[in-house]
Write an enzyme that holds these catalytic residues in place. Structure first.
Site, PDB file in Angstrom:
ATOM      1  N   ILE A 180       0.641  -1.193   0.282  1.00 18.70           N
ATOM      2  CA  ILE A 180       0.006  -0.146   0.093  1.00 18.70           C
ATOM      3  C   ILE A 180       0.808   1.345   0.144  1.00 18.70           C
ATOM      4  O   ILE A 180       0.667   1.926  -0.896  1.00 18.70           O
ATOM      5  CB  ILE A 180      -1.390   0.374   1.437  1.00 18.70           C
ATOM      6  CG1 ILE A 180      -1.880  -1.072   1.255  1.00 18.70           C
ATOM      7  CG2 ILE A 180      -1.817   1.215   1.340  1.00 18.70           C
ATOM      8  CD1 ILE A 180      -3.173  -0.896   2.058  1.00 18.70           C
ATOM      9  N   HIS A 437       2.124 -12.362 -30.980  1.00 20.78           N
ATOM     10  CA  HIS A 437       2.862 -11.672 -31.572  1.00 20.78           C
ATOM     11  C   HIS A 437       2.209 -10.337 -32.320  1.00 20.78           C
ATOM     12  O   HIS A 437       1.890 -10.434 -32.717  1.00 20.78           O
ATOM     13  CB  HIS A 437       4.170 -12.215 -32.690  1.00 20.78           C
ATOM     14  CG  HIS A 437       4.742 -10.916 -32.840  1.00 20.78           C
ATOM     15  ND1 HIS A 437       6.208 -10.700 -32.298  1.00 20.78           N
ATOM     16  CD2 HIS A 437       5.500 -11.015 -34.153  1.00 20.78           C
ATOM     17  CE1 HIS A 437       6.801 -10.406 -32.569  1.00 20.78           C
ATOM     18  NE2 HIS A 437       6.350  -9.809 -34.175  1.00 20.78           N
TER      19      HIS A 437
HETATM   20  P1  FAD Z   1     -13.436  -5.659   3.565  1.00 22.18           P
HETATM   21  O1  FAD Z   1     -13.560  -5.579   2.405  1.00 22.18           O
HETATM   22  O2  FAD Z   1     -12.355  -4.555   4.745  1.00 22.18           O
HETATM   23  O3  FAD Z   1     -15.140  -5.633   4.333  1.00 22.18           O
HETATM   24  C1  FAD Z   1     -15.354  -5.269   5.342  1.00 22.18           C
HETATM   25  C2  FAD Z   1     -16.911  -5.158   5.487  1.00 22.18           C
HETATM   26  O4  FAD Z   1     -16.782  -4.831   6.580  1.00 22.18           O
HETATM   27  C3  FAD Z   1     -16.670  -3.282   5.461  1.00 22.18           C
HETATM   28  O5  FAD Z   1     -16.971  -2.770   4.763  1.00 22.18           O
HETATM   29  C4  FAD Z   1     -17.252  -2.536   6.660  1.00 22.18           C
HETATM   30  O6  FAD Z   1     -17.188  -1.994   6.811  1.00 22.18           O
HETATM   31  C5  FAD Z   1     -17.497  -4.052   7.791  1.00 22.18           C
HETATM   32  N1  FAD Z   1     -18.341  -4.224   8.674  1.00 22.18           N
HETATM   33  C6  FAD Z   1     -17.108  -4.970  10.087  1.00 22.18           C
HETATM   34  N2  FAD Z   1     -17.094  -5.426  11.069  1.00 22.18           N
HETATM   35  C7  FAD Z   1     -19.390  -4.480  10.443  1.00 22.18           C
HETATM   36  C8  FAD Z   1     -19.983  -4.905  11.383  1.00 22.18           C
HETATM   37  N3  FAD Z   1     -19.804  -5.197  13.025  1.00 22.18           N
HETATM   38  N4  FAD Z   1     -21.327  -4.500  10.904  1.00 22.18           N
HETATM   39  C9  FAD Z   1     -21.459  -4.389  10.250  1.00 22.18           C
HETATM   40  N5  FAD Z   1     -20.613  -3.927   8.876  1.00 22.18           N
HETATM   41  C10 FAD Z   1     -19.132  -4.125   9.271  1.00 22.18           C
HETATM   42  N6  FAD Z   1      -6.439  -6.057  -2.475  1.00 22.18           N
HETATM   43  C11 FAD Z   1      -6.554  -6.337  -4.009  1.00 22.18           C
HETATM   44  O7  FAD Z   1      -6.517  -7.688  -3.569  1.00 22.18           O
HETATM   45  N7  FAD Z   1      -6.019  -5.881  -5.021  1.00 22.18           N
HETATM   46  C12 FAD Z   1      -5.898  -4.379  -4.169  1.00 22.18           C
HETATM   47  O8  FAD Z   1      -5.001  -3.380  -5.136  1.00 22.18           O
HETATM   48  C13 FAD Z   1      -5.920  -3.932  -2.772  1.00 22.18           C
HETATM   49  N8  FAD Z   1      -6.003  -2.611  -2.776  1.00 22.18           N
HETATM   50  C14 FAD Z   1      -6.150  -1.776  -1.509  1.00 22.18           C
HETATM   51  C15 FAD Z   1      -5.291  -0.607  -1.208  1.00 22.18           C
HETATM   52  C16 FAD Z   1      -5.114  -0.463   0.256  1.00 22.18           C
HETATM   53  C17 FAD Z   1      -5.654   1.663  -0.167  1.00 22.18           C
HETATM   54  C18 FAD Z   1      -6.136  -1.249   1.047  1.00 22.18           C
HETATM   55  C19 FAD Z   1      -6.351  -1.071   2.321  1.00 22.18           C
HETATM   56  C20 FAD Z   1      -6.209  -2.690   0.716  1.00 22.18           C
HETATM   57  C21 FAD Z   1      -6.227  -3.111  -1.030  1.00 22.18           C
HETATM   58  N9  FAD Z   1      -6.224  -4.093  -1.178  1.00 22.18           N
HETATM   59  C22 FAD Z   1      -5.736  -4.622  -2.153  1.00 22.18           C
HETATM   60  C23 FAD Z   1      -7.193  -5.287  -0.102  1.00 22.18           C
HETATM   61  C24 FAD Z   1      -8.651  -5.372  -0.015  1.00 22.18           C
HETATM   62  O9  FAD Z   1      -9.237  -3.663  -0.027  1.00 22.18           O
HETATM   63  C25 FAD Z   1      -9.237  -6.327   0.872  1.00 22.18           C
HETATM   64  O10 FAD Z   1      -8.087  -7.878   0.317  1.00 22.18           O
HETATM   65  C26 FAD Z   1      -9.828  -6.891   0.373  1.00 22.18           C
HETATM   66  O11 FAD Z   1     -10.845  -5.868   1.094  1.00 22.18           O
HETATM   67  C27 FAD Z   1     -10.723  -7.807   1.930  1.00 22.18           C
HETATM   68  O12 FAD Z   1     -12.085  -8.195   1.821  1.00 22.18           O
HETATM   69  P2  FAD Z   1     -13.000  -8.648   2.902  1.00 22.18           P
HETATM   70  O13 FAD Z   1     -14.307  -8.586   2.211  1.00 22.18           O
HETATM   71  O14 FAD Z   1     -12.535  -9.415   4.189  1.00 22.18           O
HETATM   72  O15 FAD Z   1     -13.356  -7.416   3.796  1.00 22.18           O
END
Ligand code: FAD
Length: 463
Positions: A180, A437
């Site tokens: 990041i 190519h």
């Molecule tokens: P998240 O996307 O974090 O989603 C979790 C959700 O749960 C959130 O919306 C949150 O609001 C919700 N939540 C949590 N607790 C509660 C609750 N108690 N009640 C209701 N809602 C809740 N990965 C890539 O593969 N490619 C990339 O290019 C990439 N770029 C990135 C750039 C940045 C700046 C960042 C920070 C991350 C990046 N990532 C990238 C990583 C990627 O964003 C995460 O790995 C991915 O979003 C994980 O998905 P997830 O569903 O596990 O969690």
């Protein structure tokens, strides 16, 4: 409200799980507290950063490449407000797309903070209680903040804070040379900020192939990005108008803004996990097995909170598996080839083993071939020749072990390596296949030929 499957979190892991469960006929409720679906990835992660990566690429092309190709335009410059509006528009379109998919698949979105209240119940803040048969926890991760004096200044922001800036910082310090941090350093350098990276370890992107990390450091230095590797940030002074960042023994760097990107921790607090009867570790998250099942047979954990990877594409796959198993299937994660894309300029992408890992496991029985973009016609005609493709295989059976790409469109090209590794292909399959190519994809095949000692488009190695 009653449902078959409740999904806590609407990011890549959660929304995929919700849609897959609905496809399989389940009555699904997805609980997401933010005003938009899509999670970190779509709202404040992959999508907005890569929208800015596109702006950075366009600026670079306009400033440094297009004229070489015969396209002369007026002096290009960044309109930061327009770039921010572009990014925000892309986010709105993509998050709206998930909401539309929920409607189309009949998934109910409960908007609010969700907390388990028992083994089969969850309450959404300000809403009713949901009774469920199975639950999929997909609460993601949040940025960590190291205990460095002064880091509580409003000028020290995390990735979400940096994406929300309305003015371009003239000088940006990036604390942490991981993925990041390097992606933002690359973007803001192209935008015109003076960028300095401070990293405790001796290398950028420490998890990646060492040659790729060295190439990135070389290209960053060439672009004027200042690197303080093997250096610890010890304190930050906020002088009102700017920050003074203390690095190592007696070095200081002045900046207008500091990005703190030292890693992310799983979100496990305030979820009511005790009421559910599930243990979690604040560092590694909620343990789940190959089927995404936690220690409770009806509860699954996927994505960043499950602690395997912090990638959207692995969260997508884990979400599918959890949904299928919540509905009586027997789906397994197995040992898939996981691409590691890094959207810096030059781009970097790896899959499988790095060269060091391959040599640690297979000793002398490893062959490596590196093909430079300078010898690839498509790269030359597009004016982008920094970097190379590296093919890594073991020499007993010729099985491909890894592919590492530094350079143009690396993050797209790596998919060839993903398919090859999942198919347990040999290096001959890659090297003797016919690539179109002139394309960048030829360099993948050519790297295989180099590894086999029969490169056509490179002179023989001098003995
Ligand atoms: P998240 O996307 O974090 O989603 C979790 C959700 O749960 C959130 O919306 C949150 O609001 C919700 N939540 C949590 N607790 C509660 C609750 N108690 N009640 C209701 N809602 C809740 N990965 C890539 O593969 N490619 C990339 O290019 C990439 N770029 C990135 C750039 C940045 C700046 C960042 C920070 C991350 C990046 N990532 C990238 C990583 C990627 O964003 C995460 O790995 C991915 O979003 C994980 O998905 P997830 O569903 O596990 O969690």
């Amino acid at each position: 409200m009653e449902c078959d499957v409740v999904v806590l979190g609407g990011g890549p892991g959660g929304y995929t799980a919700a849609i897959r469960a609905a496809q399989l006929g389940a009555n699904v409720v997805c609980v997401e507290r933010e005003p938009a679906l899509g999670g970190t990835c779509l709202r404040v992660g992959c999508v907005p950063t890569k929208a800015w990566v596109q702006t950075a690429h366009a600026l670079h092309a306009a400033r440094d490449v297009n004229a070489k190709l015969g396209v002369v335009t007026q002096e290009p410059h960044l309109d930061f407000a327009a770039a921010a509006a572009w990014k925000d528009g892309v986010v709105t379109q993509m998050t709206g797309g998930v909401a539309a998919l929920f409607k189309a698949f009949g998934v109910t979105w409960a908007n609010g903070h969700g907390r388990f209240t028992g083994p089969n119940t969850l309450v959404v803040e300000g809403g009713e209680e949901i009774t469920f048969r199975s639950a999929i926890v997909a609460t993601g991760s949040s940025p960590m903040r190291p205990p460095i004096p002064g880091l509580d200044s409003a000028r020290c922001v995390d990735s979400t804070g940096l994406l929300a800036q309305t003015e371009l910082p003239q000088r940006l310090v990036v604390l942490g040379g991981g993925i990041i941090g390097c992606e933002f350093a690359s973007i803001f350098d192209r935008f015109g900020s003076k960028v300095t990276i401070v990293e405790m370890l001796d290398t950028l992107i420490p998890q990646e192939d060492e040659d790729a990390a060295k190439e990135l450091a070389k290209q960053f230095k060439r672009r004027g990005i200042e690197l303080h590797l093997g250096s610890q940030c010890t304190a930050v002074d906020d002088l009102g108008s700017h920050l003074v960042v203390h690095v190592g023994e007696g070095t200081t760097v002045e900046c207008d803004l500091m990005l703190v990107s030292v890693g992310r921790a799983p979100v496990v607090h305030d979820l009511g996990l005790e009421a559910l009867g599930l243990a979690a570790d604040p560092r590694t998250g909620i343990a789940s097995d190959d089927t995404m099942r936690t220690s409770l047979p009806h509860v699954f954990a996927v994505g960043d909170v499950a602690g395997r990877w912090q990638l959207a594409h692995t969260a997508f796959r884990e979400g599918e598996i959890a949904a299928e198993n919540a509905l009586g299937h027997d789906s397994r994660l197995g040992d898939p080839a996981v691409p590691r894309p890094i959207y810096t300029d030059p781009e970097i992408a790896g899959v499988g083993l790095t060269e060091r890992q391959a040599r640690e496991i297979h000793g002398e029985n490893v062959a490596v071939g590196q093909f430079p973009w300078l010898a690839n016609a498509r790269a030359v005609m597009s004016g982008e020749t920094a970097g190379w493709v590296k093919s890594i295989h073991e020499t007993t059976y010729g099985e491909l072990l890894g592919l590492v790409i530094v350079g143009p469109h690396a993050t797209d090209l790596i998919e060839a390596g993903v398919v090859a590794l999942d198919a347990e292909a040999t290096v001959e399959t890659v090297a003797d296949g016919i690539a179109p190519h002139p394309t960048l994809s030829e360099a993948v095949k050519e790297a295989g030929l180099v590894a086999l000692g029969r490169a056509i488009h490179l002179p023989p190695k001098r003995r």
